[in-house]
Design a protein around this motif. Structure first.
Motif, short mmCIF file in Angstrom:
data_model
loop_
_atom_site.label_atom_id
_atom_site.label_comp_id
_atom_site.label_asym_id
_atom_site.label_seq_id
_atom_site.Cartn_x
_atom_site.Cartn_y
_atom_site.Cartn_z
N ILE A 1 -17.27 2.45 14.24
CA ILE A 1 -15.95 2.97 13.80
C ILE A 1 -16.54 4.32 13.13
N PRO A 2 -15.91 5.50 13.54
CA PRO A 2 -17.21 6.90 12.02
C PRO A 2 -15.55 6.73 11.55
N ARG A 3 -16.33 6.53 9.80
CA ARG A 3 -16.06 6.17 8.80
C ARG A 3 -14.37 7.71 8.68
N GLU A 4 -15.03 8.91 9.59
CA GLU A 4 -13.86 9.43 9.53
C GLU A 4 -12.27 9.03 9.87
N GLN A 5 -13.04 8.44 11.34
CA GLN A 5 -11.58 7.69 11.97
C GLN A 5 -10.83 6.14 11.30
N LEU A 6 -11.14 6.07 10.19
CA LEU A 6 -10.46 4.88 9.60
C LEU A 6 -10.10 5.43 8.85
N TYR A 7 -8.92 4.76 8.08
CA TYR A 7 -7.65 5.50 6.83
C TYR A 7 -8.11 3.83 5.96
N VAL A 8 -8.68 3.85 4.47
CA VAL A 8 -8.80 2.84 3.81
C VAL A 8 -7.64 3.05 2.81
N SER A 9 -7.20 2.22 2.40
CA SER A 9 -6.29 2.26 1.54
C SER A 9 -6.38 0.66 0.13
N ASP A 10 -6.79 1.51 -1.33
CA ASP A 10 -6.84 0.55 -2.10
C ASP A 10 -5.15 0.64 -2.87
N LYS A 11 -5.46 0.06 -4.12
CA LYS A 11 -4.74 -0.40 -4.75
C LYS A 11 -4.60 -0.94 -6.11
N LEU A 12 -4.55 -0.01 -7.21
CA LEU A 12 -4.62 0.07 -8.98
C LEU A 12 -3.58 -1.47 -9.42
N PRO A 13 -4.74 -2.20 -10.55
CA PRO A 13 -4.40 -3.43 -10.52
C PRO A 13 -3.39 -2.93 -12.03
N GLY A 14 -2.82 -3.77 -12.37
CA GLY A 14 -1.88 -3.51 -13.18
C GLY A 14 -2.38 -3.75 -15.08
N LEU A 15 -4.35 -4.59 -14.72
CA LEU A 15 -4.67 -5.01 -16.39
C LEU A 15 -5.95 -3.15 -16.28
N ALA A 16 -5.08 -2.31 -14.86
CA ALA A 16 -6.18 -0.76 -15.84
C ALA A 16 -5.31 0.12 -15.58
N HIS A 17 -4.35 0.45 -16.28
CA HIS A 17 -3.51 1.31 -16.14
C HIS A 17 -3.58 1.93 -17.33
N GLU B 1 9.95 -13.26 -3.42
CA GLU B 1 10.27 -13.92 -4.52
C GLU B 1 11.03 -13.98 -5.64
N GLY B 2 12.14 -12.77 -5.23
CA GLY B 2 12.85 -12.00 -6.41
C GLY B 2 11.57 -11.47 -7.51
N GLN B 3 10.90 -10.13 -6.84
CA GLN B 3 10.29 -10.10 -7.20
C GLN B 3 10.76 -8.00 -8.01
N ASN B 4 11.44 -8.41 -8.99
CA ASN B 4 12.61 -6.23 -8.21
C ASN B 4 11.44 -6.08 -10.03
N PRO B 5 11.08 -4.93 -9.52
CA PRO B 5 9.39 -4.40 -10.15
C PRO B 5 10.21 -3.44 -11.72
N ASN B 6 11.78 -3.98 -12.12
CA ASN B 6 11.98 -3.79 -13.52
C ASN B 6 11.94 -4.74 -14.16
N GLU B 7 11.42 -6.16 -14.07
CA GLU B 7 11.38 -7.44 -14.26
C GLU B 7 10.17 -7.87 -13.91
N TYR B 8 9.86 -7.80 -12.61
CA TYR B 8 8.59 -8.30 -12.89
C TYR B 8 6.99 -7.22 -12.81
N GLU B 9 5.96 -8.79 -13.52
CA GLU B 9 5.15 -7.94 -13.83
C GLU B 9 3.95 -7.98 -13.11
N GLU B 10 2.70 -7.70 -12.91
CA GLU B 10 1.44 -7.91 -11.72
C GLU B 10 0.48 -7.38 -12.19
N PHE B 11 -0.03 -8.03 -13.32
CA PHE B 11 -1.93 -7.57 -13.99
C PHE B 11 -3.32 -7.68 -12.75
N ILE B 12 -3.23 -8.24 -11.97
CA ILE B 12 -4.08 -8.30 -10.77
C ILE B 12 -3.78 -7.83 -9.99
#
Ligand SMILES: NC(=O)c1ccc[n+]([C@@H]2O[C@H](COP(=O)([O-])OP(=O)(O)OC[C@H]3O[C@@H](n4cnc5c(N)ncnc54)[C@H](OP(=O)(O)O)[C@@H]3O)[C@@H](O)[C@H]2O)c1
Length: 282
Positions: A66-82, A271-282
């Motif tokens: 499928i032509p690259r411009e028709q695809l849509y890749v969404s990625d995320k930055l982990p907490g270890l690299a803020h 899983e009770g992950q309130n973003p003010n409390e929960y931290e994720e680094f990976i």
């Protein structure tokens, strides 16, 4: 109510009506599962460094024909690299892993507010967009004060905020806060993953029966009518098909209200992950 066959973002780009979640979709089997979803019609693939599958996602994209411009890749930055330099290097590293030249969308995965580094991370995304590494920039799991802090520091509003949302935790106040700022809400774990039983909930099943649709289609239709972009995972082509074709009926207001009423507030979180409390680094 309105059904959206596409969602318009504040940076002038668009998203289709659904995206494919890829957590736990990995390896050679994962490539077949992604190709199966692309055959069904999905074009948005939602990954993250923490899912340990960026290489597989890139390989699935490159081998899909499928032509690259028709695809849509969404990625995320982990907490270890803020930190700024780490964030820029990690975005580049993720591009090398996928073998892609750019990401269509890139989000800060969690704010980790106790670290006080998410504003720096946002500045890195703003600049990575200028360098052409990313087309659309956004965030995930950000609460209103986190949104205001990054907007105030950079003058740039995220295009999307990907947040926990399913019938038992509908997150409607945060969705209203996103709307107020012109930010599109994306729903993660729209079915409550393998943990919550939303797909076998009696109310959802009763509504599904009324419309002769599946419980999954009812939940995705409910998201869409609330102007929320659902990111849903399935490894099975039958479910992928089901989840892609949820737009050909319209839930009546009374049924929307019944699903809204299933909300359990904080205790409905998977899983009770309130973003003010929960931290994720990976
Ligand atoms: N930003 C964040 O912090 C964050 C957090 C969590 C998730 N996410 C993203 O959101 C995506 C979706 O969330 P999720 O993967 O946690 O869970 P989910 O999409 O709520 O649920 C996936 C589960 O539902 C099943 N399923 C899917 N379609 C079905 C259907 N039509 N009928 C019956 N069962 C069905 C799947 O089984 P089968 O495979 O057998 O169909 C799988 O067990 C993730 O993959 C990830 O990309 C982001």
């Amino acid at each position: 109510m309105t059904l959206y066959d596409k969602f318009y973002l504040n940076d002038g780009t668009t998203l289709p009506h659904v995206g494919l979640g890829t957590v736990h979709i990995q390896g050679g089997k994962g490539i077949h599962q992604i190709h199966s979803a692309l055959d069904v019609g999905y074009r948005v693939l939602d990954t993250a460094t923490g899912y340990n599958n960026e290489g597989m996602v890139g390989e699935a994209v490159r081998s899909s024909f499928i032509p690259r411009e028709q695809l849509y890749v969404s990625d995320k930055l982990p907490g270890l690299a803020h930190q700024y330099d780490k964030a820029i290097a990690l975005i580049q590293e993720s591009l090398y892993r996928t073998g892609l030249d750019y990401f269509d969308k890139y989000l800060i995965h969690w704010p980790n507010p106790k670290e006080e580094l998410y504003v720096e991370a946002w500045q890195a995304l703003v600049n990575a967009q200028k360098y052409g590494l990313i087309k659309t920039i956004g965030v995930s799991n950000f609460l209103p004060e986190h949104l205001d802090n990054i907007i105030e520091a950079t003058g740039i509003t995220p295009a999307t905020n990907q947040i926990e949302r399913h019938p038992y935790f509908n997150n409607k106040d945060l969705i209203a806060e996103n709307d107020k700022r012109g930010i599109l809400s994306e729903a993660w774990s729209p079915f409550g993953r393998e943990i919550n039983d939303t797909l076998t909930n009696a109310t959802i099943k009763e509504i599904a029966k009324k419309y002769d649709r599946s419980p999954a289609q009812v939940i995705l239709n409910w998201d869409n009518q609330h102007h929320v972009f659902p990111v849903v995972r399935s490894a099975s082509q039958k479910h992928q098909y089901d989840n892609f074709h949820y737009l050909d009926f319209e839930l009546a207001q009374e049924d929307m209200d019944k699903i809204d009423a299933l909300d359990q507030g904080e205790k409905g979180r998977i899983e009770g992950q309130n973003p003010n409390e929960y931290e994720e680094f990976i």
